[in-house]
Design a protein around this motif. Structure first.
Motif, mmCIF file in Angstrom:
data_model
loop_
_atom_site.group_PDB
_atom_site.id
_atom_site.type_symbol
_atom_site.label_atom_id
_atom_site.label_comp_id
_atom_site.label_asym_id
_atom_site.label_seq_id
_atom_site.Cartn_x
_atom_site.Cartn_y
_atom_site.Cartn_z
ATOM 1 N N ASP A 120 77.870 -35.078 -41.337
ATOM 2 C CA ASP A 120 78.977 -36.035 -41.280
ATOM 3 C C ASP A 120 78.561 -37.395 -41.806
ATOM 4 O OD1 ASP A 120 77.292 -36.540 -39.085
ATOM 5 O OD2 ASP A 120 78.933 -37.418 -37.940
ATOM 6 N N VAL A 121 79.545 -38.203 -42.174
ATOM 7 C CA VAL A 121 79.259 -39.510 -42.765
ATOM 8 C C VAL A 121 78.605 -40.446 -41.754
ATOM 9 C CG1 VAL A 121 81.497 -40.614 -42.332
ATOM 10 C CG2 VAL A 121 80.159 -41.280 -44.331
ATOM 11 N N ALA A 122 78.947 -40.339 -40.472
ATOM 12 C CA ALA A 122 78.337 -41.214 -39.476
ATOM 13 C C ALA A 122 76.829 -40.991 -39.406
ATOM 14 C CB ALA A 122 78.982 -40.986 -38.109
ATOM 15 N N GLY A 123 76.412 -39.742 -39.306
ATOM 16 C CA GLY A 123 74.990 -39.427 -39.266
ATOM 17 C C GLY A 123 74.272 -39.844 -40.534
ATOM 18 N N GLN A 124 74.917 -39.605 -41.676
ATOM 19 C CA GLN A 124 74.308 -39.996 -42.946
ATOM 20 C C GLN A 124 74.238 -41.514 -43.087
ATOM 21 O OE1 GLN A 124 75.425 -38.028 -46.566
ATOM 22 N NE2 GLN A 124 75.744 -36.075 -45.541
ATOM 23 N N ALA A 125 75.254 -42.232 -42.616
ATOM 24 C CA ALA A 125 75.251 -43.692 -42.697
ATOM 25 C C ALA A 125 74.113 -44.271 -41.858
ATOM 26 C CB ALA A 125 76.589 -44.255 -42.237
ATOM 27 N N GLN A 126 73.938 -43.731 -40.664
ATOM 28 C CA GLN A 126 72.864 -44.215 -39.799
ATOM 29 C C GLN A 126 71.502 -43.931 -40.416
ATOM 30 O OE1 GLN A 126 73.993 -42.191 -36.202
ATOM 31 N NE2 GLN A 126 75.368 -43.835 -35.578
#
Length: 126
Positions: free
Chosen positions: A46-52
């Motif tokens: 997901d984008v949240a995990g990748q952003a972090q």
């Protein structure tokens, strides 16, 4: 020293500055785009995990150069889907310094690997 500059006739943006003035610059560091790939090669779905993870990777590169995210004057963010804008903003909240750097966010068709949803590049000064 960096100073945020925002237009005086409108509210200051919360997540970026219209411009950043850097004075007394001793070094400029151009950081290649950092993506959400962990040291072990894993990629969050997901984008949240990748952003972090991308923010953590950016912080690691800055630290290797003896800098921190407080040194970021300009940041460019690439997202592969506009639907990910909200989740990205929530996940990235607090990852950048205050006041925030001058920032550009672009929606792109794809990144270098089809699993990747976000990439962050930066220019840091110190």
């Amino acid at each position: 020293m960096m100073k945020a500059i925002n237009l005086s006739d409108r509210p200051a943006p919360e997540v970026y500055s219209h411009a950043v003035e850097a004075t007394g610059i001793g070094r400029i560091l151009f950081v290649s785009g950092q993506v959400g790939v962990a040291a072990d090669g894993s990629v969050a779905s997901d984008v949240a995990g990748q952003a972090q993870q991308a923010a953590a990777n950016l912080d690691a590169v800055l630290a290797e150069a003896g800098m921190s995210n407080a040194n970021i004057a300009k940041c460019t963010i690439f997202l592969t889907d506009e639907a990910n804008l909200g989740p990205f903003m929530q996940a990235a909240a607090g990852a950048l310094p205050s006041p925030p750097p001058a920032t550009t966010l672009v929606i792109v068709k794809a990144l270098a690997d089809p699993r990747l949803l976000v990439e962050i590049e930066a220019i840091a000064v110190g």
